[in-house]
Design an enzyme around this catalytic site. Sequence first.
Site, PDB file in Angstrom:
ATOM      1  N   LYS A  67       0.811  -1.219   0.000  1.00 62.60           N
ATOM      2  CA  LYS A  67       0.000   0.000   0.000  1.00 62.60           C
ATOM      3  C   LYS A  67       0.846   1.272   0.000  1.00 62.60           C
ATOM      4  CE  LYS A  67      -3.956  -2.302   2.100  1.00 62.60           C
ATOM      5  NZ  LYS A  67      -3.388  -3.654   1.881  1.00 62.60           N
ATOM      6  N   VAL A 102      -0.598 -10.586   3.744  1.00 62.50           N
ATOM      7  CA  VAL A 102      -0.179 -11.778   4.474  1.00 62.50           C
ATOM      8  C   VAL A 102      -1.438 -12.536   4.876  1.00 62.50           C
ATOM      9  CG1 VAL A 102       1.079 -12.668   6.461  1.00 62.50           C
ATOM     10  CG2 VAL A 102       1.899 -10.617   5.279  1.00 62.50           C
TER      11      VAL A 102
END
Length: 361
Positions: free
Chosen positions: A131, A172
């Site tokens: 991000k 993740v």
Amino acid sequence: MNQFFKDKRVLVTGACGTVGQELVRQLVAVPEVGELVGVDNNESELFFLEQRFQEKESAHFFLADVRDEYKLYRIMQDVDIVFHTAAFKHVILCERSPFEAVQTNILGVQNIIKAACDAGVARVIFTSSDKAVNPTNVMGTSKLMGERLMTAANSKLQEGGPIFASTRFGNVMGSRGSVIPVFYEQIRRGGPVTVTDRDMTRFIMSIEEAVRLVIDSARLVQGGEVFVTKMPAIRVVDLAEVMIEEVASRYGHRPQDIQIKTIGVKPGEKMYEELMNLEEIRRSIELERYFVVTPAFIGYYRDIVYNYPDVVCHEVTNPYHSANESPLTKEDLLMFLRKNGLLEESTRELWKPAERYWPNG
């Protein structure tokens, strides 16, 4: 890897987070590590973490906040390597509380840098996020600033100072904030399963892969780089459909009866995720398992040559983002989820002790 850590004192910030805990778990299993120090500001989870590793004499855990520069300096005395994983990572919460995100994700990194310089640490690895690439939200922007601070710190230090670098993660899977536990609970209740947009894509990686990136980067780092793991992309709606097919019958539901509901993109959320943008690929190197984004600015005092083993190519031509990559098939996605134990009800359940323990008691 083991010899690299021989007799070294290693500090992990954010030791109670998903990546932090896995780092601690892997590093305490390396007998060559001289000492493993974990810090976090989560009192309860730190208590459980300490009990989990109570038999590891080389592991020690302390309450600390990255906003406290003096405490960081004291803890970093005689530390060789710092893995900085502590951060606010939830997009929506950071969007609502940007001042808090700045205090921890930006000023906290600055505190880590200053403490490491003052204490004479050898290497500092900062864990960033996809991000951070062309950020559209507060969390991503704060992570980008963290990367920039690490690169700047490396460029301005003279010989003998710490080596600073960053790692950049995809999603993740199974971590705190991952969509998997949300989908799982929605399926358990019989639906609907909510997705923000059916065309949304994401990069994914397992927690083991994420930590491998962090550890490898500490070994490979030359100074100021950003390490990016090569990883598969998925369509989020495919993840929802695969989980429905696999999980629904466990709770007495027919997969065809569970609906998928589109609820719209959240504030600051991207339709796809980027790991390298067009500007960065001009200074990137492709390795067998990673991309390395070298610094845009040459260091003032250090003459760094970015040489790595397993170089595939010194020129990268395409921006690395999930909309450009062929997504995993549903069959391959299911295999990934099964391989990493992500379809179990207790996935990534935090360890809780069966008995009480008092250090040195």
